[in-house]
Design a protein around this motif. Structure first.
Motif, mmCIF file in Angstrom:
data_model
loop_
_atom_site.group_PDB
_atom_site.id
_atom_site.type_symbol
_atom_site.label_atom_id
_atom_site.label_comp_id
_atom_site.label_asym_id
_atom_site.label_seq_id
_atom_site.Cartn_x
_atom_site.Cartn_y
_atom_site.Cartn_z
ATOM 1 N N GLY A 204 0.709 -1.283 -0.129
ATOM 2 C CA GLY A 204 -0.175 -0.058 -0.123
ATOM 3 C C GLY A 204 0.919 1.297 -0.008
ATOM 4 N N ALA A 205 2.155 1.396 -0.854
ATOM 5 C CA ALA A 205 3.095 2.283 -0.835
ATOM 6 C C ALA A 205 3.250 2.555 -2.201
ATOM 7 C CB ALA A 205 3.968 1.950 0.181
ATOM 8 N N GLY A 206 2.603 2.379 -3.181
ATOM 9 C CA GLY A 206 2.994 2.593 -4.428
ATOM 10 C C GLY A 206 4.108 1.942 -5.149
ATOM 11 N N VAL A 207 4.345 2.181 -6.367
ATOM 12 C CA VAL A 207 5.294 1.372 -7.279
ATOM 13 C C VAL A 207 6.440 2.085 -7.108
ATOM 14 C CG1 VAL A 207 5.239 3.105 -9.429
ATOM 15 C CG2 VAL A 207 5.302 0.449 -9.593
ATOM 16 N N GLY A 208 6.828 3.181 -6.413
ATOM 17 C CA GLY A 208 8.219 3.727 -6.264
ATOM 18 C C GLY A 208 9.271 2.973 -5.586
ATOM 19 N N CYS A 209 8.500 1.974 -4.540
ATOM 20 C CA CYS A 209 9.386 1.274 -3.844
ATOM 21 C C CYS A 209 10.293 0.286 -4.448
ATOM 22 C CB CYS A 209 8.460 0.582 -2.596
ATOM 23 S SG CYS A 209 7.348 1.410 -1.686
ATOM 24 N N SER A 210 11.140 -0.260 -3.619
ATOM 25 C CA SER A 210 12.223 -1.348 -4.326
ATOM 26 C C SER A 210 11.661 -2.469 -4.776
ATOM 27 C CB SER A 210 13.373 -1.386 -3.582
ATOM 28 O OG SER A 210 14.060 -0.270 -2.803
ATOM 29 N N GLY A 211 10.708 -2.868 -3.875
ATOM 30 C CA GLY A 211 9.781 -4.005 -3.919
ATOM 31 C C GLY A 211 8.462 -4.215 -3.489
ATOM 32 N N GLN A 212 7.728 -5.236 -3.523
ATOM 33 C CA GLN A 212 6.328 -5.202 -2.960
ATOM 34 C C GLN A 212 6.195 -6.440 -2.120
ATOM 35 O OE1 GLN A 212 4.173 -2.877 -3.534
ATOM 36 N NE2 GLN A 212 5.816 -1.526 -4.598
ATOM 37 N N ILE A 213 5.216 -6.296 -1.043
ATOM 38 C CA ILE A 213 4.817 -7.516 -0.500
ATOM 39 C C ILE A 213 3.321 -7.298 -0.239
ATOM 40 C CG2 ILE A 213 5.193 -6.466 1.792
ATOM 41 C CD1 ILE A 213 5.734 -9.587 2.655
ATOM 42 N N VAL A 214 2.681 -8.462 -0.222
ATOM 43 C CA VAL A 214 1.193 -8.538 -0.095
ATOM 44 C C VAL A 214 0.849 -9.916 0.610
ATOM 45 C CG1 VAL A 214 0.081 -6.716 -1.579
ATOM 46 C CG2 VAL A 214 0.785 -8.952 -2.605
ATOM 47 N N VAL A 215 -0.133 -9.983 1.079
ATOM 48 C CA VAL A 215 -0.485 -11.128 1.627
ATOM 49 C C VAL A 215 -1.085 -12.194 0.619
ATOM 50 C CG1 VAL A 215 -2.360 -12.169 3.120
ATOM 51 C CG2 VAL A 215 -1.242 -10.329 4.108
ATOM 52 N N THR A 216 -0.589 -13.282 0.282
ATOM 53 C CA THR A 216 -1.008 -14.214 -0.650
ATOM 54 C C THR A 216 -2.614 -14.726 -0.681
ATOM 55 O OG1 THR A 216 1.161 -15.301 -0.587
ATOM 56 C CG2 THR A 216 -0.516 -16.637 -1.482
ATOM 57 N N ASP A 217 -3.039 -14.835 0.458
ATOM 58 C CA ASP A 217 -4.406 -14.956 0.585
ATOM 59 C C ASP A 217 -5.353 -14.041 -0.024
ATOM 60 O OD1 ASP A 217 -3.022 -16.875 2.445
ATOM 61 O OD2 ASP A 217 -4.859 -17.816 2.820
ATOM 62 N N ASP A 218 -4.723 -12.838 0.168
ATOM 63 C CA ASP A 218 -5.384 -11.565 -0.328
ATOM 64 C C ASP A 218 -5.386 -11.499 -1.698
ATOM 65 O OD1 ASP A 218 -6.386 -10.573 2.388
ATOM 66 O OD2 ASP A 218 -4.750 -9.256 2.201
ATOM 67 N N ILE A 219 -4.414 -11.677 -2.473
ATOM 68 C CA ILE A 219 -4.131 -11.418 -3.815
ATOM 69 C C ILE A 219 -4.746 -12.758 -4.642
ATOM 70 C CG2 ILE A 219 -2.379 -9.660 -3.790
ATOM 71 C CD1 ILE A 219 -0.410 -12.461 -4.941
ATOM 72 N N LEU A 220 -4.697 -13.760 -4.029
ATOM 73 C CA LEU A 220 -5.122 -14.884 -4.704
ATOM 74 C C LEU A 220 -6.750 -15.250 -4.354
ATOM 75 C CD1 LEU A 220 -2.275 -17.475 -4.602
ATOM 76 C CD2 LEU A 220 -2.820 -15.968 -6.460
ATOM 77 N N GLY A 221 -7.626 -14.109 -3.627
ATOM 78 C CA GLY A 221 -8.863 -14.130 -3.526
ATOM 79 C C GLY A 221 -9.303 -15.518 -2.578
ATOM 80 N N LYS A 222 -8.395 -15.685 -1.696
ATOM 81 C CA LYS A 222 -9.052 -16.935 -0.761
ATOM 82 C C LYS A 222 -9.432 -16.393 0.546
ATOM 83 C CE LYS A 222 -7.235 -21.137 1.272
ATOM 84 N NZ LYS A 222 -5.745 -21.619 2.350
ATOM 85 N N PHE A 223 -8.870 -15.353 1.077
ATOM 86 C CA PHE A 223 -9.422 -14.679 2.275
ATOM 87 C C PHE A 223 -10.052 -13.441 2.004
ATOM 88 C CE2 PHE A 223 -8.424 -11.484 5.758
ATOM 89 C CZ PHE A 223 -9.069 -12.464 6.583
ATOM 90 N N THR A 224 -11.360 -13.485 2.209
ATOM 91 C CA THR A 224 -12.342 -12.522 1.996
ATOM 92 C C THR A 224 -13.010 -12.019 3.036
ATOM 93 O OG1 THR A 224 -14.007 -14.375 1.797
ATOM 94 C CG2 THR A 224 -13.149 -13.927 -0.323
ATOM 95 N N ASP A 225 -12.633 -11.761 4.056
ATOM 96 C CA ASP A 225 -13.089 -11.141 5.160
ATOM 97 C C ASP A 225 -13.263 -9.637 4.982
ATOM 98 O OD1 ASP A 225 -13.689 -13.623 6.216
ATOM 99 O OD2 ASP A 225 -12.395 -12.996 8.265
ATOM 100 N N PHE A 226 -12.112 -9.101 4.517
ATOM 101 C CA PHE A 226 -12.010 -7.827 3.950
ATOM 102 C C PHE A 226 -10.937 -7.805 3.058
ATOM 103 C CE2 PHE A 226 -9.699 -8.450 8.116
ATOM 104 C CZ PHE A 226 -8.185 -8.079 7.629
ATOM 105 N N ALA A 227 -11.076 -6.624 2.139
ATOM 106 C CA ALA A 227 -9.962 -6.336 1.085
ATOM 107 C C ALA A 227 -9.455 -5.012 1.069
ATOM 108 C CB ALA A 227 -10.487 -6.671 -0.108
ATOM 109 N N PRO A 228 -8.416 -4.527 1.671
ATOM 110 C CA PRO A 228 -7.652 -3.236 1.619
ATOM 111 C C PRO A 228 -7.646 -2.681 0.203
ATOM 112 C CG PRO A 228 -6.187 -4.723 2.781
ATOM 113 C CD PRO A 228 -7.274 -5.568 2.209
#
Ligand code: KIV
Length: 280
Positions: A204-228
């Motif tokens: 959640g800090a834009g494309v200008g960072c050296s890299g990215q991390i996200v929660v796998t279950d969020d981006i693969l649509g397995k965890f659906t309780d909330f979506a930032p």
């Protein structure tokens, strides 16, 4: 080839982006390993995503270790970072060293620690001196949620950005190999990134960072309780799994599963002895 702490700096120096994801279990870690993801974080987000707790406050170091060792078994060539949970390092440097040591003994190659007060800076230095690489974490630090008053965007003013940069520089000086920047405007994160030698890993800090991390279950649509807002869905595992489970349930009820293909047959002689004709 095994990814190491050096992979991060090398990628930053070559102007290549660093792709990181979370994993909590053996089979997910195996997939991430096959995909040659640059780093796997066994995040304390597993408290909510894998264990159904309300927040990350609930998870203990002993619980974390079970997940760290499962991920380490699944992704032998990956660089694995164990997230130090709330109150596993806050009491003293000795407590932090002992628990970080347990992470490494369970298969992690590094640990992640939130914040940058004097205690965290000293602990980071001592951990690095002890051979334990540290991934720092600034911006929105979920373990300080009660003090921050909720999931609020950080670094919204020039003054706040200068403060985060100052913290990041101190952590860099203490020996952190990279810093996670969470929930920060893209321009703020880019400014911080451009003023550091070590890589920044954004969430959640834009494309200008050296890299990215996200929660796998969020981006693969397995965890659906909330979506930032910062989550993009690259697959919809929830629907795929739901469909599969429904199909299975229907086939069981309709006596279609298991079929002969998934069953074992008793030898004719033995059937005779039991007086069984044809299929059991
Ligand atoms: O716990 C977690 O998953 C994190 C994020 C940075 C992804 O800390």
């Amino acid at each position: 080839m095994k990814k190491t702490v050096n992979t991060f700096q090398k990628l930053k120096n070559n102007d290549e982006k660093i792709a990181m994801l979370t994993a909590y279990d053996y089979s997910t870690a195996k997939i991430l390993g096959e995909a040659e993801i640059d780093g796997i974080l066994v995040g304390d987000s597993l408290a909510m995503v894998a264990l159904g707790y309300e927040s990350t406050y609930n998870i203990t170091i002993d619980e974390m270790l079970i997940f760290v060792s499962a991920v380490a078994r699944g992704a032998k060539n990956s660089f694995i970072i164990g997230d130090m949970p709330f109150m596993s390092y806050n009491l003293s440097v000795e407590q932090g060293l002992e628990n970080a040591g347990k992470m490494i003994k369970s298969g992690a190659n590094a640990v992640k620690i939130e914040g940058c007060n004097e205690h965290i800076l000293t602990l980071t230095k001592r951990l690095v001196e002890s051979g334990i690489p540290v991934l720092a974490h600034l911006g929105l630090t979920p373990q300080l949620l009660n003090s921050l008053g909720g999931y609020k965007i950080q670094g919204k003013t020039a003054e706040q950005v200068e403060y985060i940069l100052e913290c990041a520089k101190k952590l860099q000086e203490a020996g952190a190999f990279a810093v996670v920047l969470e929930l920060i405007p893209a321009e703020s994160a880019e400014f911080i990134t451009n003023n550091l030698d070590i890589p920044t890993i954004g969430i959640g800090a834009g494309v200008g960072c050296s890299g990215q991390i996200v929660v796998t279950d969020d981006i693969l649509g397995k965890f659906t309780d909330f979506a930032p807002k910062f989550v993009k869905k690259f697959a919809n595992l929830h629907n795929i799994m739901l469909e599969g489970v429904k199909k299975y349930s229907k086939e069981v009820k309709d006596c279609e599963f298991p079929s002969n293909k998934e069953s074992f047959e008793l030898n004719e002689n033995e059937k005779e002895k039991l007086g069984v004709r044809g299929k059991l």
